[in-house]
Design an enzyme around this catalytic site. Structure first.
Site, PDB file in Angstrom:
ATOM      1  N   SER A 145       1.092  -1.099   0.306  1.00 35.03           N
ATOM      2  CA  SER A 145       0.066  -0.057  -0.343  1.00 35.03           C
ATOM      3  C   SER A 145       0.747   1.383   0.220  1.00 35.03           C
ATOM      4  O   SER A 145       2.036   1.226   0.313  1.00 35.03           O
ATOM      5  CB  SER A 145      -1.148  -0.124   1.038  1.00 35.03           C
ATOM      6  OG  SER A 145      -1.718   1.506   1.528  1.00 35.03           O
ATOM      7  N   TYR A 156      -2.247  -0.068  11.065  1.00 32.79           N
ATOM      8  CA  TYR A 156      -2.667  -0.427   8.801  1.00 32.79           C
ATOM      9  C   TYR A 156      -1.255  -0.222   8.952  1.00 32.79           C
ATOM     10  O   TYR A 156      -0.323  -0.618   8.017  1.00 32.79           O
ATOM     11  CB  TYR A 156      -3.691   0.032   8.740  1.00 32.79           C
ATOM     12  CG  TYR A 156      -3.717  -0.376   7.660  1.00 32.79           C
ATOM     13  CD1 TYR A 156      -3.361  -1.472   6.919  1.00 32.79           C
ATOM     14  CD2 TYR A 156      -3.279   0.492   6.417  1.00 32.79           C
ATOM     15  CE1 TYR A 156      -3.848  -1.954   5.210  1.00 32.79           C
ATOM     16  CE2 TYR A 156      -3.140   0.444   4.593  1.00 32.79           C
ATOM     17  CZ  TYR A 156      -4.044  -1.066   4.651  1.00 32.79           C
ATOM     18  OH  TYR A 156      -3.311  -1.092   3.337  1.00 32.79           O
TER      19      TYR A 156
END
Length: 244
Positions: free
Chosen positions: A131, A144
């Site tokens: 990501s 995250y």
């Protein structure tokens, strides 16, 4: 089995499902793994692949999955996700454990188990879907972003450790992709998940799948190392141009 084979984790929806379809178009026999086996079986039937139950957080599940895979030319570490948007001060340790088990240790389990078969293929490729959160941070996202940073470092470390071996490594770092990602993050709250993509044209699962398939189609001497891809409407985590 002489046919080239690919393994795609988290293949029951989103990027994983779309990637499995794209790799099948290239002639790969695709092993699709996830917990939602009913979805996998339908996908496998449509693409001529093999559906296998897989929980990347469970050692025994990973062992059984990898034992059933005869040959691997491409491994796509796609399983992962986020839980919640808590500050560090209010961090939910169970959410953190889930994110680290899924994104980091899940990638480690699959990669470690399948590495000998990837080397034996003579031209292996490991694609890890991280990501833009693997390169940046944002408020309320420490669980995250820390997991994605760790997943990215795991993958990038392999680049040096596998020098001289017939294995290429590609990291795909997407920005906002409209999948079930936000639905999972917000525990099924569809309205809250929809607001993440409100006013922008987000990436679609198919966009990422086509990039992965392109990387897999390159000749053995070409390694597409790191690919960062964002919607035109996004500059970074949480920074968007939104239309009212």
């Amino acid at each position: 089995m002489s046919t080239r084979s690919a393994v795609v984790t988290g293949a029951s929806s989103g990027i994983g499902e779309a990637t499995a379809r794209e790799l099948a178009k290239q002639g790969y026999h695709v092993y699709v793994g996830a917990r939602r086996v009913d979805r996998l079986e339908q996908l496998a039937q449509e693409i001529g692949g093999t559906a296998l139950a897989l929980d990347v957080t469970d050692d025994e599940s990973v062992r059984a999955f990898c034992d059933a895979v005869e040959r691997v030319d491409v491994l796509v570490n796609n399983a992962g996700g986020a839980k919640g948007l808590a500050t560090v001060a209010e961090a939910d340790l169970d959410d953190w454990r889930w994110m680290w088990e899924t994104n980091v240790l899940g990638t480690l389990r699959l990669t470690k188990a399948l590495l000998p078969k990837l080397i034996d293929s003579g031209d292996g490729l490991i694609v890890t879907v991280t990501s833009i959160a693997a390169f940046d941070t944002y408020d309320n996202g420490s669980g995250y972003t820390s997991a994605k940073h760790a997943q990215g470092v795991l993958h990038r470390t392999l680049r040096g450790e596998l020098l001289g071996q017939p294995v290429r490594l590609t990291e795909i770092a997407p920005g906002a992709v409209e999948t079930e990602f936000s639905l999972v993050r917000f525990d099924g709250d569809a309205d809250r998940a929809a607001k993440v993509y409100e006013g922008i044209d987000p990436l679609l699962a198919q966009d990422i799948a086509e990039i992965i398939a392109f990387a897999a189609s390159r000749p053995p001497h070409v390694d597409l190392d790191t690919i960062v891809v964002k919607p035109r409407d996004q500059a970074g985590p949480g920074r968007f141009s939104r239309r009212s």
